[in-house]
Design a protein around this motif. Sequence first.
Motif, PDB file in Angstrom:
ATOM      1  N   ARG A  84       0.828  -1.204   0.000  1.00 49.14           N
ATOM      2  CA  ARG A  84       0.000   0.000   0.000  1.00 49.14           C
ATOM      3  C   ARG A  84       0.864   1.257   0.000  1.00 49.14           C
ATOM      4  NH1 ARG A  84      -4.598   1.220   1.475  1.00 49.14           N
ATOM      5  NH2 ARG A  84      -4.096   2.895   0.007  1.00 49.14           N
ATOM      6  N   LYS A  85       1.958   1.209   0.749  1.00 51.94           N
ATOM      7  CA  LYS A  85       2.836   2.368   0.807  1.00 51.94           C
ATOM      8  C   LYS A  85       3.445   2.654  -0.555  1.00 51.94           C
ATOM      9  CE  LYS A  85       6.832   4.271   3.240  1.00 51.94           C
ATOM     10  NZ  LYS A  85       7.901   4.030   4.247  1.00 51.94           N
ATOM     11  N   ARG A  86       3.837   1.587  -1.280  1.00 53.85           N
ATOM     12  CA  ARG A  86       4.394   1.758  -2.621  1.00 53.85           C
ATOM     13  C   ARG A  86       3.350   2.273  -3.599  1.00 53.85           C
ATOM     14  NH1 ARG A  86       6.955  -3.570  -1.876  1.00 53.85           N
ATOM     15  NH2 ARG A  86       5.266  -4.395  -3.151  1.00 53.85           N
ATOM     16  N   MET A  87       2.090   1.878  -3.398  1.00 50.13           N
ATOM     17  CA  MET A  87       1.026   2.206  -4.344  1.00 50.13           C
ATOM     18  C   MET A  87       0.409   3.587  -4.126  1.00 50.13           C
ATOM     19  SD  MET A  87       0.198   0.036  -6.729  1.00 50.13           S
ATOM     20  CE  MET A  87      -1.498   0.522  -7.026  1.00 50.13           C
ATOM     21  N   ARG A  88       0.530   4.135  -2.928  1.00 50.23           N
ATOM     22  CA  ARG A  88      -0.191   5.379  -2.607  1.00 50.23           C
ATOM     23  C   ARG A  88       0.068   6.528  -3.587  1.00 50.23           C
ATOM     24  NH1 ARG A  88       0.750   3.848   2.971  1.00 50.23           N
ATOM     25  NH2 ARG A  88      -1.232   3.195   3.915  1.00 50.23           N
ATOM     26  N   PRO A  89       1.319   6.779  -4.001  1.00 56.00           N
ATOM     27  CA  PRO A  89       1.526   7.866  -4.964  1.00 56.00           C
ATOM     28  C   PRO A  89       0.755   7.651  -6.266  1.00 56.00           C
ATOM     29  CG  PRO A  89       3.593   7.265  -3.941  1.00 56.00           C
ATOM     30  CD  PRO A  89       2.603   6.214  -3.535  1.00 56.00           C
ATOM     31  N   PHE A  90       0.722   6.410  -6.747  1.00 54.34           N
ATOM     32  CA  PHE A  90      -0.018   6.116  -7.972  1.00 54.34           C
ATOM     33  C   PHE A  90      -1.520   6.285  -7.740  1.00 54.34           C
ATOM     34  CE2 PHE A  90      -1.797   3.039 -11.135  1.00 54.34           C
ATOM     35  CZ  PHE A  90      -1.432   3.757 -12.259  1.00 54.34           C
ATOM     36  N   LEU A 188       1.837  -3.543  -8.898  1.00 54.99           N
ATOM     37  CA  LEU A 188       1.732  -3.546  -7.443  1.00 54.99           C
ATOM     38  C   LEU A 188       3.097  -3.622  -6.761  1.00 54.99           C
ATOM     39  CD1 LEU A 188      -1.310  -5.963  -6.997  1.00 54.99           C
ATOM     40  CD2 LEU A 188      -1.306  -3.492  -6.662  1.00 54.99           C
ATOM     41  N   ARG A 189       4.063  -4.182  -7.458  1.00 55.58           N
ATOM     42  CA  ARG A 189       5.378  -4.369  -6.866  1.00 55.58           C
ATOM     43  C   ARG A 189       6.326  -3.189  -7.097  1.00 55.58           C
ATOM     44  NH1 ARG A 189       6.659  -9.476  -5.246  1.00 55.58           N
ATOM     45  NH2 ARG A 189       8.868  -9.053  -5.583  1.00 55.58           N
ATOM     46  N   LEU A 190       5.953  -2.303  -8.040  1.00 52.66           N
ATOM     47  CA  LEU A 190       6.815  -1.162  -8.322  1.00 52.66           C
ATOM     48  C   LEU A 190       6.841  -0.185  -7.143  1.00 52.66           C
ATOM     49  CD1 LEU A 190       5.899  -0.314 -12.030  1.00 52.66           C
ATOM     50  CD2 LEU A 190       8.031  -1.325 -11.197  1.00 52.66           C
ATOM     51  N   ASN A 191       7.962   0.488  -6.984  1.00 55.02           N
ATOM     52  CA  ASN A 191       8.077   1.514  -5.954  1.00 55.02           C
ATOM     53  C   ASN A 191       7.663   2.847  -6.567  1.00 55.02           C
ATOM     54  OD1 ASN A 191       8.859   3.416  -4.017  1.00 55.02           O
ATOM     55  ND2 ASN A 191      10.545   2.134  -3.309  1.00 55.02           N
ATOM     56  N   TRP A 192       6.378   3.160  -6.458  1.00 55.67           N
ATOM     57  CA  TRP A 192       5.845   4.368  -7.084  1.00 55.67           C
ATOM     58  C   TRP A 192       6.330   5.637  -6.391  1.00 55.67           C
ATOM     59  CZ3 TRP A 192       3.897   4.186 -11.736  1.00 55.67           C
ATOM     60  CH2 TRP A 192       3.393   2.982 -12.203  1.00 55.67           C
ATOM     61  N   GLU A 193       6.790   5.507  -5.153  1.00 58.11           N
ATOM     62  CA  GLU A 193       7.351   6.682  -4.472  1.00 58.11           C
ATOM     63  C   GLU A 193       8.568   7.203  -5.230  1.00 58.11           C
ATOM     64  OE1 GLU A 193       6.509   6.595   0.220  1.00 58.11           O
ATOM     65  OE2 GLU A 193       7.768   4.945  -0.481  1.00 58.11           O
ATOM     66  N   LYS A 194       9.422   6.298  -5.677  1.00 57.64           N
ATOM     67  CA  LYS A 194      10.625   6.701  -6.406  1.00 57.64           C
ATOM     68  C   LYS A 194      10.293   7.139  -7.829  1.00 57.64           C
ATOM     69  CE  LYS A 194      13.916   3.801  -3.864  1.00 57.64           C
ATOM     70  NZ  LYS A 194      14.934   2.719  -3.976  1.00 57.64           N
ATOM     71  N   ILE A 195       9.394   6.392  -8.490  1.00 61.65           N
ATOM     72  CA  ILE A 195       9.071   6.683  -9.888  1.00 61.65           C
ATOM     73  C   ILE A 195       8.361   8.023 -10.036  1.00 61.65           C
ATOM     74  CG2 ILE A 195       7.765   5.931 -11.904  1.00 61.65           C
ATOM     75  CD1 ILE A 195       8.147   3.049 -10.900  1.00 61.65           C
TER      76      ILE A 195
END
Length: 210
Positions: A84-90, A188-195
């Motif tokens: 969820r933390k990785r997905m929140r930005p997206f 779901l596995r991508l780190n959207w915070e960085k991207i």
Amino acid sequence: MDFSAIFPFAPEIGYLGLVLVNFFGSLIPFIPLPGFIFLASMSVGDQFDLHVLAILSALAATAAKQIIFYVSYQGRRIISEKTRKRMRPFERLVKRYGAGAAFFAAATPIPDDLIYVPLGLAKYNPKRFFIATLAGKLVLSYSIVFISHHLGMSLVQPYLEDIADVTTVYVGIIVFGIMMTVVVVLLLRLNWEKILGRFVPWTLDENNEK
């Protein structure tokens, strides 16, 4: 192979078959092709009312997408906090364009669940989601119906001429669905915070949750 060979039973099962194929085809994530092909094949000729075809198709697809949306809406309890933390930005990115994103995804043949799942996770307004999705599905359904009715199968027939066995088409649809499922797993596995942090840093701001 003739286009009608893909769904030779379409004329017999009629409107009910259209509803079932579009509903279950839309309910299974990332496999919209059977519904598109079924709708197109029924639109050729004058056996069925074009408006009824478009409206039933849109309603069935929207109902299925509404289920996917609500499952995702409750997904916060299913998906781990790390994911969820990785997905929140997206989620914030998609939610900002909410209705517009839902409409665009519904009105085009793109795998719309790539947009609907994050909208559900972000707890986007269900009523706005329904209206935008239904409007988009109506646009897409009417486009398929009228293009197929007036142009027949001339647009897709060249791609089917060298196919001897209809099983090949079914296998292709299944493979496409598997590929798109893999895409979502990777999403779901991508780190959207960085991207997204590099290009749209506002998506990292927790104040943009609303």
